[in-house]
Design a protein around this motif. Sequence first.
Motif, PDB file in Angstrom:
ATOM      1  N   SER A 117       0.817  -1.215   0.000  1.00 12.66           N
ATOM      2  CA  SER A 117       0.000   0.000   0.000  1.00 12.66           C
ATOM      3  C   SER A 117       0.851   1.266   0.000  1.00 12.66           C
ATOM      4  CB  SER A 117      -0.937   0.000   1.208  1.00 12.66           C
ATOM      5  OG  SER A 117      -0.204  -0.086   2.421  1.00 12.66           O
ATOM      6  N   PHE A 123      -4.217  -0.534  -3.321  1.00 12.96           N
ATOM      7  CA  PHE A 123      -4.043  -1.974  -3.477  1.00 12.96           C
ATOM      8  C   PHE A 123      -4.858  -2.728  -2.438  1.00 12.96           C
ATOM      9  CE2 PHE A 123      -1.893  -5.994  -2.482  1.00 12.96           C
ATOM     10  CZ  PHE A 123      -1.826  -6.560  -3.752  1.00 12.96           C
ATOM     11  N   GLN A 124      -5.545  -3.781  -2.897  1.00 10.21           N
ATOM     12  CA  GLN A 124      -6.347  -4.599  -1.999  1.00 10.21           C
ATOM     13  C   GLN A 124      -6.301  -6.062  -2.406  1.00 10.21           C
ATOM     14  OE1 GLN A 124     -10.404  -3.409  -1.035  1.00 10.21           O
ATOM     15  NE2 GLN A 124      -9.967  -1.303  -1.640  1.00 10.21           N
ATOM     16  N   LEU A 125      -6.272  -6.916  -1.390  1.00 16.25           N
ATOM     17  CA  LEU A 125      -6.546  -8.322  -1.569  1.00 16.25           C
ATOM     18  C   LEU A 125      -7.920  -8.606  -0.978  1.00 16.25           C
ATOM     19  CD1 LEU A 125      -3.076  -9.913  -0.628  1.00 16.25           C
ATOM     20  CD2 LEU A 125      -4.047  -9.549  -2.906  1.00 16.25           C
ATOM     21  N   SER A 128      -8.890  -7.919   4.333  1.00 15.64           N
ATOM     22  CA  SER A 128      -8.487  -6.554   4.684  1.00 15.64           C
ATOM     23  C   SER A 128      -7.172  -6.531   5.464  1.00 15.64           C
ATOM     24  CB  SER A 128      -9.581  -5.865   5.505  1.00 15.64           C
ATOM     25  OG  SER A 128      -9.854  -6.594   6.698  1.00 15.64           O
ATOM     26  N   SER A 131      -4.450  -7.061   2.985  1.00 14.84           N
ATOM     27  CA  SER A 131      -4.305  -5.859   2.163  1.00 14.84           C
ATOM     28  C   SER A 131      -3.402  -4.835   2.837  1.00 14.84           C
ATOM     29  CB  SER A 131      -5.681  -5.229   1.903  1.00 14.84           C
ATOM     30  OG  SER A 131      -6.525  -6.109   1.205  1.00 14.84           O
ATOM     31  N   THR A 144       0.523 -15.255   0.399  1.00 17.82           N
ATOM     32  CA  THR A 144      -0.744 -14.531   0.529  1.00 17.82           C
ATOM     33  C   THR A 144      -1.912 -15.453   0.844  1.00 17.82           C
ATOM     34  OG1 THR A 144      -1.315 -14.695  -1.827  1.00 17.82           O
ATOM     35  CG2 THR A 144       0.050 -12.811  -1.137  1.00 17.82           C
ATOM     36  N   GLN A 166      -5.724  -4.575  -9.864  1.00 16.29           N
ATOM     37  CA  GLN A 166      -6.935  -4.078  -9.209  1.00 16.29           C
ATOM     38  C   GLN A 166      -7.962  -5.186  -8.979  1.00 16.29           C
ATOM     39  OE1 GLN A 166      -7.437  -0.947  -7.946  1.00 16.29           O
ATOM     40  NE2 GLN A 166      -5.262  -0.707  -8.465  1.00 16.29           N
ATOM     41  N   ARG A 169      -8.375  -8.256  -5.651  1.00 18.13           N
ATOM     42  CA  ARG A 169      -9.239  -8.177  -4.463  1.00 18.13           C
ATOM     43  C   ARG A 169     -10.426  -9.139  -4.533  1.00 18.13           C
ATOM     44  NH1 ARG A 169     -10.393  -1.958  -4.922  1.00 18.13           N
ATOM     45  NH2 ARG A 169      -8.252  -2.127  -5.720  1.00 18.13           N
TER      46      ARG A 169
END
Length: 453
Positions: A117, A123-125, A128, A131, A144, A166, A169
Amino acid sequence: WLHDDPRDSFMFDLSRSGLPREDPLVDLVRHEADNSIWSDVVYRAMKCRHVLGASLSIVHKGKVVFAGGVGQRDPEKGLFVDSKTLFGIGSTTKAFTTTLIAMFVDEGKLGWDVPISHYLSDFQLFDSFASAKVTLRDLCRHATGVPRNDLLGVSGLNITRGEMVQRLRFLAPNFDFRSEFEYNNFMLMTAGYIAALVGGYDSWEDAVTDRILKPLGMSSTTLSLESALKTGNVAAPYLSKGNAFLPLPRDINAVFGLIAPAGSIQSNAEDMAKWMLFHLRRGNVGDKQLVKPESLEFTYLAHTALGMPNKIIKPTFPVEALTDSYGLGWMPGSYRGYRSVQHNGAVFGHVSLVHLLPEADIGVFMSITGTDEGGDTFHHLMAWQITDMLLGEKPWLHHESVCKFPCTFVPCASNITHQLPANNEKQALNPLKASHLRPSSSSSSFSSSSSSS
């Protein structure tokens, strides 16, 4: 044993997809000009292991011992593998990406343990917590918890890497963050994307070309299949099935373009010799230190434990070849007590290996075409046999044991394919009806004082 083979998830469905067509085995003729002891080792093994063509590089004590080819790259046209024939090296590409990152870490542009980030604010997985905490080290050591989703990567999505980043997520994890090794090409794609962005390049391709390929003189290596095909010297992708080779569409591996930082490089024996020498010389090329030795060494270290290490151990086998952890684009382990650093790679029809013994100053690269699931064993057997010859050890593998492996050492049913044994006893070995081939050979060899086994 193999955690990096894209075929684990989808390749074998190709035989039912209508893409391949079954051709009779090609009667291959060996080039009389090729009399290298190294290609002879490979030549004899190809007869019984059902391999169509191979690219081979050997480096030892700072010199190129051999860089050439054995067998055919295009049997339909009667063309042979030579030192410049390009193969898809698959996931051995990952080490190029982590080496690039190490260079930027040296320059203070990136940090292995800085949250993603910090570089990509949005940025997101899926999770939360992940992320907020995920780092480049997590991406490159496959920590991950997000599964491979390989079909998504080769489905021909008309999107950019930035757009794919993107969409990460929406990929649900199989495991909690940092709890298990879960191989994922999209995470290496993301790491390469970030490296290029923060490093000031328009693309990962531009960054790798400028920082690695040009300084190392890897002038034949391409970062896409499209560029490779323009050279006119690319090994045609083949699988073997029973008594036939199955040709695949020549451009089938173009689908890896989206996840290029994880597996799109096309290279050859000459250039991969330069790549191995670069690592064995600890990041030095000529009078230039391209990356700090300790920064390269960091990528070789064990960063994640593997849940299914191989079982080449005594007393079942006369030597030990251990791989039980994952580094950063590398798989650290040991062979005959020497530290080893290696990585496998696979794309449609091509299977590859880069195998280094840093303290012994030995490197072996091999990429093959015309193989089935048993072919994942072939390059390891060749690397071990060649390494023994360079070490001056009596090889524990010879022609007969290579052909029958692992059945020379462990009980096998008569219809068992020749694969490396793994801890997962439920991993069934598949039948292989191998016919004897007469592999062809075309190589650029260098003198060697080693004796044949």
